[in-house]
Design a protein around this motif. Structure first.
Motif, PDB file in Angstrom:
ATOM      1  N   SER A  66      43.231  43.778  28.821  1.00 17.26           N
ATOM      2  CA  SER A  66      42.633  43.435  27.533  1.00 17.26           C
ATOM      3  C   SER A  66      42.919  41.973  27.205  1.00 17.26           C
ATOM      4  O   SER A  66      44.060  41.520  27.300  1.00 17.26           O
ATOM      5  N   ASP A  67      41.875  41.242  26.835  1.00 20.25           N
ATOM      6  CA  ASP A  67      42.016  39.824  26.485  1.00 20.25           C
ATOM      7  C   ASP A  67      42.234  39.718  24.981  1.00 20.25           C
ATOM      8  O   ASP A  67      41.305  39.838  24.192  1.00 20.25           O
ATOM      9  N   GLY A  68      43.475  39.495  24.598  1.00 18.35           N
ATOM     10  CA  GLY A  68      43.787  39.447  23.176  1.00 18.35           C
ATOM     11  C   GLY A  68      43.870  38.032  22.637  1.00 18.35           C
ATOM     12  O   GLY A  68      44.084  37.826  21.444  1.00 18.35           O
ATOM     13  N   ASP A  69      43.710  37.034  23.507  1.00 16.43           N
ATOM     14  CA  ASP A  69      43.842  35.639  23.079  1.00 16.43           C
ATOM     15  C   ASP A  69      43.030  34.774  24.033  1.00 16.43           C
ATOM     16  O   ASP A  69      43.489  34.428  25.125  1.00 16.43           O
ATOM     17  N   THR A  70      41.830  34.420  23.617  1.00 14.87           N
ATOM     18  CA  THR A  70      40.949  33.677  24.533  1.00 14.87           C
ATOM     19  C   THR A  70      41.439  32.252  24.738  1.00 14.87           C
ATOM     20  O   THR A  70      41.043  31.595  25.694  1.00 14.87           O
ATOM     21  N   SER A  71      42.342  31.772  23.870  1.00 20.46           N
ATOM     22  CA  SER A  71      42.776  30.382  23.993  1.00 20.46           C
ATOM     23  C   SER A  71      43.613  30.147  25.257  1.00 20.46           C
ATOM     24  O   SER A  71      43.756  29.020  25.702  1.00 20.46           O
ATOM     25  N   ASN A  72      44.190  31.195  25.825  1.00 22.18           N
ATOM     26  CA  ASN A  72      44.992  30.985  27.031  1.00 22.18           C
ATOM     27  C   ASN A  72      44.207  31.222  28.326  1.00 22.18           C
ATOM     28  O   ASN A  72      44.778  31.161  29.422  1.00 22.18           O
ATOM     29  N   ASN A  73      42.928  31.521  28.231  1.00 21.39           N
ATOM     30  CA  ASN A  73      42.175  31.822  29.450  1.00 21.39           C
ATOM     31  C   ASN A  73      42.094  30.604  30.349  1.00 21.39           C
ATOM     32  O   ASN A  73      41.855  29.494  29.880  1.00 21.39           O
ATOM     33  N   PRO A  74      42.314  30.801  31.664  1.00 19.99           N
ATOM     34  CA  PRO A  74      42.284  29.667  32.580  1.00 19.99           C
ATOM     35  C   PRO A  74      40.914  28.987  32.572  1.00 19.99           C
ATOM     36  O   PRO A  74      39.916  29.603  32.195  1.00 19.99           O
ATOM     37  N   LYS A  75      40.919  27.746  33.012  1.00 15.46           N
ATOM     38  CA  LYS A  75      39.681  26.959  32.945  1.00 15.46           C
ATOM     39  C   LYS A  75      39.035  26.840  34.330  1.00 15.46           C
ATOM     40  O   LYS A  75      39.668  27.116  35.352  1.00 15.46           O
ATOM     41  N   GLY A  76      37.824  26.429  34.334  1.00 12.95           N
ATOM     42  CA  GLY A  76      37.117  26.070  35.567  1.00 12.95           C
ATOM     43  C   GLY A  76      36.987  27.226  36.534  1.00 12.95           C
ATOM     44  O   GLY A  76      36.727  28.366  36.151  1.00 12.95           O
ATOM     45  N   GLY A  77      37.218  26.903  37.826  1.00 10.27           N
ATOM     46  CA  GLY A  77      36.990  27.871  38.893  1.00 10.27           C
ATOM     47  C   GLY A  77      37.959  29.037  38.900  1.00 10.27           C
ATOM     48  O   GLY A  77      37.794  29.988  39.665  1.00 10.27           O
ATOM     49  N   LEU A  78      39.000  28.970  38.062  1.00 10.03           N
ATOM     50  CA  LEU A  78      39.963  30.077  38.017  1.00 10.03           C
ATOM     51  C   LEU A  78      39.416  31.283  37.253  1.00 10.03           C
ATOM     52  O   LEU A  78      39.875  32.401  37.437  1.00 10.03           O
ATOM     53  N   TYR A  79      38.433  31.006  36.385  1.00 11.43           N
ATOM     54  CA  TYR A  79      38.078  31.998  35.360  1.00 11.43           C
ATOM     55  C   TYR A  79      36.615  32.419  35.454  1.00 11.43           C
ATOM     56  O   TYR A  79      35.744  31.605  35.751  1.00 11.43           O
ATOM     57  N   ASP A  80      36.360  33.685  35.210  1.00 11.85           N
ATOM     58  CA  ASP A  80      34.976  34.159  35.120  1.00 11.85           C
ATOM     59  C   ASP A  80      34.793  34.942  33.825  1.00 11.85           C
ATOM     60  O   ASP A  80      35.224  36.092  33.713  1.00 11.85           O
ATOM     61  N   SER A  81      34.121  34.303  32.868  1.00 13.99           N
ATOM     62  CA  SER A  81      33.959  34.946  31.555  1.00 13.99           C
ATOM     63  C   SER A  81      33.043  36.165  31.648  1.00 13.99           C
ATOM     64  O   SER A  81      33.078  37.035  30.782  1.00 13.99           O
ATOM     65  N   THR A  82      32.237  36.257  32.716  1.00 16.11           N
ATOM     66  CA  THR A  82      31.343  37.423  32.830  1.00 16.11           C
ATOM     67  C   THR A  82      32.087  38.637  33.412  1.00 16.11           C
ATOM     68  O   THR A  82      31.542  39.739  33.470  1.00 16.11           O
ATOM     69  N   THR A  84      32.703  39.495  36.367  1.00 14.05           N
ATOM     70  CA  THR A  84      32.026  40.134  37.498  1.00 14.05           C
ATOM     71  C   THR A  84      32.593  39.679  38.839  1.00 14.05           C
ATOM     72  O   THR A  84      32.605  40.444  39.792  1.00 14.05           O
ATOM     73  N   ASN A  85      33.058  38.432  38.925  1.00 11.41           N
ATOM     74  CA  ASN A  85      33.653  37.966  40.179  1.00 11.41           C
ATOM     75  C   ASN A  85      35.118  38.385  40.191  1.00 11.41           C
ATOM     76  O   ASN A  85      35.985  37.737  39.609  1.00 11.41           O
ATOM     77  N   LEU A  86      35.369  39.481  40.876  1.00 10.71           N
ATOM     78  CA  LEU A  86      36.675  40.142  40.790  1.00 10.71           C
ATOM     79  C   LEU A  86      37.811  39.349  41.422  1.00 10.71           C
ATOM     80  O   LEU A  86      38.966  39.784  41.391  1.00 10.71           O
ATOM     81  N   LYS A  87      37.498  38.184  41.997  1.00 13.49           N
ATOM     82  CA  LYS A  87      38.563  37.351  42.569  1.00 13.49           C
ATOM     83  C   LYS A  87      39.114  36.367  41.536  1.00 13.49           C
ATOM     84  O   LYS A  87      40.067  35.654  41.805  1.00 13.49           O
ATOM     85  N   LYS A  88      38.490  36.315  40.389  1.00 17.55           N
ATOM     86  CA  LYS A  88      38.890  35.322  39.388  1.00 17.55           C
ATOM     87  C   LYS A  88      39.620  35.970  38.209  1.00 17.55           C
ATOM     88  O   LYS A  88      39.616  37.174  38.047  1.00 17.55           O
ATOM     89  N   TYR A  89      40.254  35.103  37.428  1.00 14.14           N
ATOM     90  CA  TYR A  89      40.900  35.578  36.204  1.00 14.14           C
ATOM     91  C   TYR A  89      39.840  36.034  35.201  1.00 14.14           C
ATOM     92  O   TYR A  89      38.789  35.409  35.060  1.00 14.14           O
ATOM     93  N   PHE A  90      40.168  37.113  34.479  1.00 19.09           N
ATOM     94  CA  PHE A  90      39.257  37.639  33.455  1.00 19.09           C
ATOM     95  C   PHE A  90      39.802  37.447  32.039  1.00 19.09           C
ATOM     96  O   PHE A  90      39.136  37.781  31.068  1.00 19.09           O
TER      97      PHE A  90
END
Ligand code: NOJ
Ligand code: NOJ
Ligand code: CA
Ligand code: CA
Length: 720
Positions: A66-82, A84-90
């Motif tokens: 569960s994402d309870g704080d979007t401000s800490n989400n990794p940036k760029g290629g580390l993260y997939d906001s959709t 769907t790419n299960l190799k990335k941070y959600f």
């Protein structure tokens, strides 16, 4: 008598006509009630970090919950906001878990412990194929938290939020390695670099401090190969290096200081057992918490080294034999209930403390139990089984939502939802509290009471407390069950599950025979009896290994309100606290080894004997023993034996080994990393063993004084 029984049956039938009245029919109403936390505070999870027998663990991949704080989400290629790419941070984080703790999703399900993926800071690299460290197994700094999950303060807030809801926190810890590295390319990923609270210690190439093994990747051909070579491409730490040794023992203290209640140790098959035992001694000497290791076993696999580890390392294990068999029987359909029953009895034999092993049906390294497109009954049955079996159940996040996904990373998708009305959620909700209210489930033995290919009826028993469980895995046929014998006292028993998995009620006659009944297709039922008074029964002694003078906790029933006495071997322990279900004692100064623990009430009633409690000589350090020129015949192996319990006390059947001779040193040099008492002068010899044939090294004993701290090695020549 006969008449009375008939009348009993008649009233049973009449009463069961209506649901409303059926609520009254049990003469022992607590047999069917789901009790919340009762009046014994010592049974509350968070007050007892060394006993998980009454708990139900929920395994969380932090990034995927569960994402309870979007401000800490990794940036760029580390993260997939959709997502769907299960190799990335959600984006999942501590705050997300806090939210789910606070909104009751976990506690309403009956969960009393969470196991979170490794919380430490991981590498920030994105691999060419898109892979990232979202899973937490690519550490760079074991003393910091992964910022994608929040701050250390957020972590502590999560621990506090969990404790406020009587939920324990277990962290995954992976000291075997840092992160992927390439010995020929220092710019590959982060070169496996290890940091100490932000300060660089070293990396994989140009490893001047010799932090890592440089022996290539393991082909898994032997235990030695798996320990001293890299697991996949993961930079493999050398625990005999004194920097690594003290770093890891300090790092775990950072986490113990946050108030965590348990540790899941990653890849224990891939680290020297000697070092791990010294690590556990550090944990138990500092802030003892229940610890269970991951020693992977495939379907049908069993390994005496696996049970040796569980019995001698101070750590429990994830019970892969159990999990793989449940999957064969209830998921894949390539074995039947006889196979399951046989694993239940052989594991009870092989593990000295089978109730401390951690059971599960799936995890982040296996196909999810729920097959896509299949009906959900198999998951329901497997949950009933796991929640009422011996061992501490761990439920993988999303299993209660029937999430699907084969293989890594498909088995680690974002949590699909938090629906509290799935059948699986309700099954856990009904059965989890039983682990606290009926000690037969937490501490009991297991006995098969009725079996065919499809049906398994087993009984858990602890003193006079009993739970009888029936499972019919055949989803098309019912079975007529007659002549099942039980220890449940005479009476009527409602299915604790209330028919949630098509189960029925039963009655038991004065001879302990269950009245004939029909077990519906796919049905599971649980019948429970909690004794109102108990003679003294020890269920657990935790931590499972201790130095004399350390305080350990004895849990069970019927100890009485007033102080009695406790024996470790033949020595009386001094009592720290005493209550009817829990006694704390100081381990007396007994000679080290596996000993019996027993208790006597103030009125002199003797308890059962709790066997194989592991007492150490004293504080442990890890020492590498090396012997040169030990030439052997085919079939012969070299072992180490000496004058302390940790070296087998000169008993050749308890000698340490077989020693290794392939990777760090090569034949005819043999080596073995062993946990030994610190600051002690010891006598030892090497022996050659071939089956039961023992050949002693000649000459005088080797004499050596172990370090008071840190690691060491001792190298000698074989004395011909
Ligand atoms: C076992 C873990 O469960 C798995 O997910 C991980 O990749 C390896 N150990 C290496 O840490
Ligand atoms: C990818 C897996 O997801 C992870 O668990 C594991 O640590 C690595 N592979 C090993 O490199
Ligand atoms: Ca986030
Ligand atoms: Ca290793």
């Amino acid at each position: 008598m006969h008449k009375k029984l008939k009348k009993f049956k008649l009233s049973y039938m009449l009463f069961s006509l209506t649901v409303a009245i059926s609520m009254l029919f049990s003469p022992l109403s607590y047999n069917s009630k789901t009790l919340a936390a009762d009046s014994y505070p010592q049974d509350a999870s968070v007050n007892n970090k060394v006993n998980f027998n009454t708990d139900v663990i929920y395994q969380i991949v932090i990034d995927r919950f569960s994402d309870g704080d979007t401000s800490n989400n990794p940036k760029g290629g580390l993260y997939d906001s959709t997502k769907t790419n299960l190799k990335k941070y959600f984006g999942g984080d501590w705050q997300g878990i806090i939210n789910k703790i606070n909104d009751g999703y976990l506690s309403d399900m009956g969960i009393t412990a969470i196991w979170v993926s490794q919380p430490v800071e991981n590498i920030y690299s994105v691999f060419p194929d898109g892979s990232t460290s979202y899973h937490g197994y690519w550490a760079r700094d074991f003393k910091k938290t992964n910022p994608a999950f929040g701050s250390m303060k957020d972590f502590k807030n999560m621990v506090n939020a969990a404790h406020a809801k009587n939920i324990k926190v277990v962290i995954d810890f992976a000291p075997n390695h840092t992160s992927p590295a390439d010995r020929d390319n220092s710019s590959y990923a982060e070169n496996g670099r290890l940091y100490d609270n932000g300060n660089l210690i070293g990396g994989y190439t140009n490893d001047t401090k010799k932090l890592f093994h440089h022996n290539g990747g393991t082909d898994f051909s032997s235990i030695e190969d798996g320990i001293y070579r890299n697991l996949y491409d993961l930079a493999d730490l050398d625990h005999q290096n004194s920097i690594v040794d003290s770093y890891m023992k300090d790092a775990i203290k950072v986490w113990l200081d946050t108030g965590i209640d348990g540790i899941r140790m990653d890849a224990v098959k891939h680290m020297p057992q000697g070092w791990q035992k010294s690590f556990m001694d550090t944990v138990y000497g500092y802030k003892p918490v229940f610890t269970f290791g991951e020693w992977f076993l495939g379907q049908g696999e069993s390994d005496p080294k696996n049970s040796y580890f569980a019995n001698n390392s101070g750590m429990s294990l994830l019970d892969f034999r159990y999990a793989q068999k449940v999957r064969q029987v209830l998921r894949d359909g390539n074995d039947n209930m006889y196979g399951l029953d046989s694993v239940i009895s052989s594991t009870a034999n092989d593990y000295e403390h089978v109730n401390d092993q951690v059971t599960f049906i799936d995890n982040h390294d296996m196909d999810r139990f729920q097959k896509s497109g299949a009906n959900t009954k198999n998951v329901d049955e497997a949950l009933v089984l796991t929640l009422t079996s011996r061992g501490v159940p761990a439920i993988y996040y999303g299993t209660e939502q029937y999430m699907t996904g084969n293989g890594d990373p498909n088995n680690r998708a974002m949590m699909s939802g938090f629906n509290k009305t799935t059948n699986a959620y309700k099954i856990i909700q009904k059965l989890a509290p039983l682990r606290k209210t009926n000690p037969a489930i937490a501490y009991g033995t297991t006995q098969q009471r009725w079996i065919n290919n499809d049906v398994y009826i087993y009984e858990r028993k602890f003193g006079n407390n009993v739970a009888l469980v029936a499972i019919n895995k055949n989803q098309l046929s019912s079975y007529n069950i007659s002549n099942a014998i039980t220890a449940l006292p005479q009476g009527n028993y409602k299915d604790v599950l209330g028919g949630l998995v098509s189960g029925n009620n039963i009655s038991v006659d004065s001879k302990g025979t269950v009245s004939t009944f029909t077990l519906a297709p796919g049905a599971c039922a649980v019948w429970s009896y909690v004794a109102t008074s108990n003679s003294p029964m020890i269920g657990n002694v935790g931590n499972p290994m201790a130095e004399p003078g350390e305080i350990v906790t004895i849990d069970g029933r019927g100890f009485g309100a007033t102080k009695g006495s406790v024996l470790f071997g033949n020595k009386t322990a001094s009592i720290v606290s005493w209550s009817d279900r829990q006694v704390k004692v100081k381990v007396p100064n007994v000679s080290a080894g596996k000993i019996n623990v027993s208790l006597k009430t103030s009125s002199g009633i003797q308890s059962n004997i709790f066997e194989n409690y592991d007492v150490l000589t004293g504080k442990q350090v890890s020492v590498r023993f090396v012997v040169n020129n030990a030439n052997t015949q085919l079939g012969e192996n070299v072992y180490l034996v000496g004058d302390v319990n940790e070296l087998g006390s000169w008993d050749t059947s308890k000698a340490l080994g077989a020693m290794y001779n392939q990777v760090e040193y090569k034949y005819p040099t043999w080596y073995f990393d062993v946990s030994v008492p610190a600051g002690k002068t010891i006598n030892f010899k090497f022996i050659k063993k071939n089956g039961s044939k023992v050949t002693w090294e000649s000459g005088n004993n080797h004499v050596y004084t172990t370090p008071t701290n840190s690691t060491d090695s001792v190298i000698v020549d074989w004395q011909n």
